[in-house]
Design a protein around this motif. Structure first.
Motif, mmCIF file in Angstrom:
data_model
loop_
_atom_site.group_PDB
_atom_site.id
_atom_site.type_symbol
_atom_site.label_atom_id
_atom_site.label_comp_id
_atom_site.label_asym_id
_atom_site.label_seq_id
_atom_site.Cartn_x
_atom_site.Cartn_y
_atom_site.Cartn_z
ATOM 1 N N LEU A 48 0.852 -1.185 0.000
ATOM 2 C CA LEU A 48 0.000 0.000 0.000
ATOM 3 C C LEU A 48 0.895 1.245 0.000
ATOM 4 N N PRO A 278 1.577 -1.633 8.091
ATOM 5 C CA PRO A 278 0.364 -1.627 8.901
ATOM 6 C C PRO A 278 0.631 -2.118 10.320
ATOM 7 N N VAL A 279 -0.132 -1.555 11.260
ATOM 8 C CA VAL A 279 0.032 -1.932 12.664
ATOM 9 C C VAL A 279 -1.271 -2.563 13.174
ATOM 10 N N ARG A 281 -3.565 -2.799 16.023
ATOM 11 C CA ARG A 281 -3.831 -2.021 17.232
ATOM 12 C C ARG A 281 -4.100 -2.913 18.438
ATOM 13 N N ILE A 298 1.889 8.443 11.189
ATOM 14 C CA ILE A 298 1.341 8.989 9.938
ATOM 15 C C ILE A 298 2.373 9.898 9.260
ATOM 16 N N ALA A 301 4.832 7.647 7.587
ATOM 17 C CA ALA A 301 4.325 7.114 6.311
ATOM 18 C C ALA A 301 4.367 8.191 5.229
ATOM 19 N N GLU B 91 -5.133 -3.891 8.861
ATOM 20 C CA GLU B 91 -4.855 -2.473 9.112
ATOM 21 C C GLU B 91 -6.155 -1.792 9.511
ATOM 22 N N ARG B 94 -8.267 3.934 10.493
ATOM 23 C CA ARG B 94 -7.658 5.178 10.988
ATOM 24 C C ARG B 94 -6.289 5.408 10.326
ATOM 25 N N GLU B 95 -5.475 4.373 10.288
ATOM 26 C CA GLU B 95 -4.165 4.521 9.666
ATOM 27 C C GLU B 95 -4.282 4.528 8.142
ATOM 28 N N ALA B 96 -5.022 3.564 7.588
ATOM 29 C CA ALA B 96 -5.070 3.430 6.122
ATOM 30 C C ALA B 96 -5.569 4.717 5.477
ATOM 31 N N ALA B 98 -5.663 7.779 6.779
ATOM 32 C CA ALA B 98 -4.753 8.905 7.036
ATOM 33 C C ALA B 98 -3.550 8.855 6.102
ATOM 34 N N VAL B 99 -3.025 7.677 5.873
ATOM 35 C CA VAL B 99 -1.858 7.543 5.010
ATOM 36 C C VAL B 99 -2.223 7.908 3.564
#
Lengths: 320, 320, 320
Positions: A48, A278-279, A281, A298, A301, B91, B94-96, B98-99
């Protein structure tokens, strides 16, 4: 820069970081450099951030981009020589790489390790053959043992956010439910060890017993098996899971709590928290940190673009 | 225009239609507006017309485009908060989101409803979270309950082909073998209701008992359960299947013939026939109509470009 | 040039080859020709060389390109008329092609044969319907029975590397483990037969008994069932497997050795060896040849760009 594969492909770390930050300040300054130059991005595994940020970096430089998702096409590549190809592989890497090199001025390749044959993975056989046969400069988009665009990004991010001359940076192992490659921690570690040599950081690796990285990647690092001890005075904590190198590709139970949360964060020097994403959570890293003021994930990234752009810019300059 | 999600995001319908028709007359007039701007198109579900027409619209405006097909990557997104991510999602949105917002100036998102949990689908949870977390303007490429680019296209097409000031427009339910979302009929209906308010059309919805749309989308519409009655005097018939809202996501047998054919077309005022495509021939709509002079379906699909282009143009104008 | 489907779509072969070589010498000379023109590449089957080389050719001409991988989307097309579409096909080719024609100035289509129904495959039903319904010029990216961009490439490559005025060219059947289409050999053969008519080559086809190609494609060719005899005095050997046309789509055991290796190469006039790729090493063709000085396969793949570019250039010129 014939290839961008490891920290060895860059001399002065601070110089490349400053060049990246200059691109960040003026993204389109070199938009003529890549005119009529083609970047081919070859993915043998999903992506991604890497795909989007590298595409964007190339476009900022005026390049054209073609993306090949070979993982989903069932276009299985043969990598071994001397094999009668009467099985499932449909094309040899000798031909596939050479052909892509004909169509592109620079290539990027992503290929994960199999995590079964350590010697094969750590030989970087596939990446090296791709470089050898394609005949054009190659950027690693993550190979079996390294993820250099991520590590360069991380150094850029640390440089932007450091409050002291030589911050304490901790690579902290974190829990996961899957067996992940060592590529990101290997790579981060070799970049931080070199940054330490060049006086830019102090570097500590923290992981449970059994999760030792290959020593080639951790030369000069302080290595501890106690997360709390490692966090003491840390300015940056880089959270990442990896599977065992010793018992290759295996995952085994860890009794202590290795997930960073706000309570553990108190042990640090108000550290900034990083993760390559990716993390997962509340498995790898607490939501309260990701959603709080100490998270850099963020911004990190976002910096992927400038890492890719400085690498492509240097390669383009050599093509001219 | 921070987002384009429903008819509420446009004030004067005729004005946006005229602006779209002006772009259709001069597609490349604003080809500098999108220079160095990146559109990211994120597909959690397949797309043909939406993908191609939106890409083309962006290119006409001078934008660069990156497409992410996340449905095929197995890059499953977690949308709920407070979940320990030790399952199949890799993922969090929230992260996906935002990135992606870091890499793109405008994002488009396609995401179909699950058709199992009505409350969840109608909360538009995924779309709203994507908007919230990505931090850039978002165009809906069809969400759980609406398909606004299609509806704007439909209004453009009706405007081009109407022979009277205020044509009679009928949304006519049609048979299908699969359970389809209510997004297209909901959206068409809310656009036509607003168009009716603004004196542009007269609007009727015809469907079998049990296929009522949610009343929020049909305010002011004439609703009938008799196709023949609805067709009387119609200038435009918009054919579309949808599954039940009441008995959510279900499909049940309909005894009468609800498939529009030439015989039924005789009941109309020589109506033009529309469909968002893809259409199942001789199941939803008779081939004799699709291949005849009254069909607008290809012209309608063609107009998808101008709907997307006017929306992107307005968003770009606000970015400057 | 309304379509590029077979050798019939080109008059003077040498002229088109020279035009391609002129583009190879100056790739960006016509980079204004394709400005604001859209190429759509539609793949119903996988592609590596065709996709990349055609994309690159279009970009060299200043075109924009959109790629649709319909094989992976499960977007199954109905091609027959008079079918009630209550099965697995989701869209009729009448609508799908027409819509793509609205968004694109030129379309490319790849579609392999089913190898089950010979009459259906050889009618080129799908390709012909696509051309008929899309309403714009269409380039074949390989259809059921032909692969004309490959054959034009091959003629370009032969022209570049020939040492005598009229070289002896041999199409040599080779072993494989899968049943492959006749498209490449059919196409190569019809191009070489025409090249022979125009005094450019002497052409021989060699295959085991039972692997006869349809006679429409081999008019004027010398046809033999003995590889060694065919290789005698050959200047170019074009290696390719195909399944049976007579016993349609079948593969049956061949007792003699039909794999070209260095020993067999000695029978030739130091022939250059060609293959369209992908090639299965040591099954179709010996590694020692692929890695040796007589192989043209990479240069041949590289020339795919110029074949595509000359075809697109001619189509663009007619659009103006």
């Amino acid at each position: 820069m014939e290839k961008f594969f490891s920290v060895e492909d860059v001399d002065e770390l601070d110089k490349v970081v400053q060049e990246a930050l200059s691109l960040k300040a003026n993204p389109h300054e070199h938009s003529e450099l890549g005119k009529h130059k083609m970047l081919g991005l070859v993915f043998l595994n999903p992506s991604l951030r890497t795909r989007l940020s590298t595409q964007k970096a190339a476009i900022n430089l005026g390049m054209d981009v073609m993306v090949m998702n070979m993982d989903k096409d069932g276009w299985a590549l043969e990598t071994q020589d001397g094999v009668v190809m009467n099985g499932t592989t449909v094309e040899h890497i000798r031909e596939a790489a050479a052909v892509m090199g004909e169509y592109c001025d620079i290539l990027g390749l992503r290929s994960f390790p199999g995590l079964k044959d350590r010697e094969l993975d750590y030989s970087e056989d596939l990446f090296n053959k791709f470089v050898k046969f394609c005949g054009v400069p190659v950027v690693s988009l993550e190979s079996a043992t390294r993820h250099p665009l991520q590590s360069l990004t991380d150094l850029i991010t640390i440089t932007e956010h450091k409050k002291v001359q030589k911050p304490k940076v901790v690579l902290a192992w974190a829990p996961h439910i899957k067996a992940l490659p060592q590529a990101v921690p290997n790579s981060f570690s070799e970049w931080m060890c070199k940054a330490q040599e060049q006086g830019l950081v102090e570097f500590t690796v923290a992981h449970p017993v059994g999760y030792e990285l290959h020593e080639d990647f951790t030369k000069g690092a302080t290595i501890v098996n106690d997360l709390d001890a490692a966090l003491d005075g840390a300015d940056f904590v880089y959270v990442k899971n990896w599977s065992s190198y010793r018992d290759y590709g295996k995952v085994f139970p860890v009794l202590q709590n290795w997930m960073l949360d706000n309570q553990k964060l108190k042990l640090t020097n108000d550290a900034k928290v990083m993760h390559c994403l990716p993390v997962r959570r509340d498995l790898e890293l607490a939501s309260e940190i990701l959603d709080g003021p100490n998270s850099l994930v963020i911004k990190e990234a976002s910096n992927r673009v400038w890492a890719a752009q400085v690498v492509l810019k240097r390669m383009l300059a050599k093509l001219k």
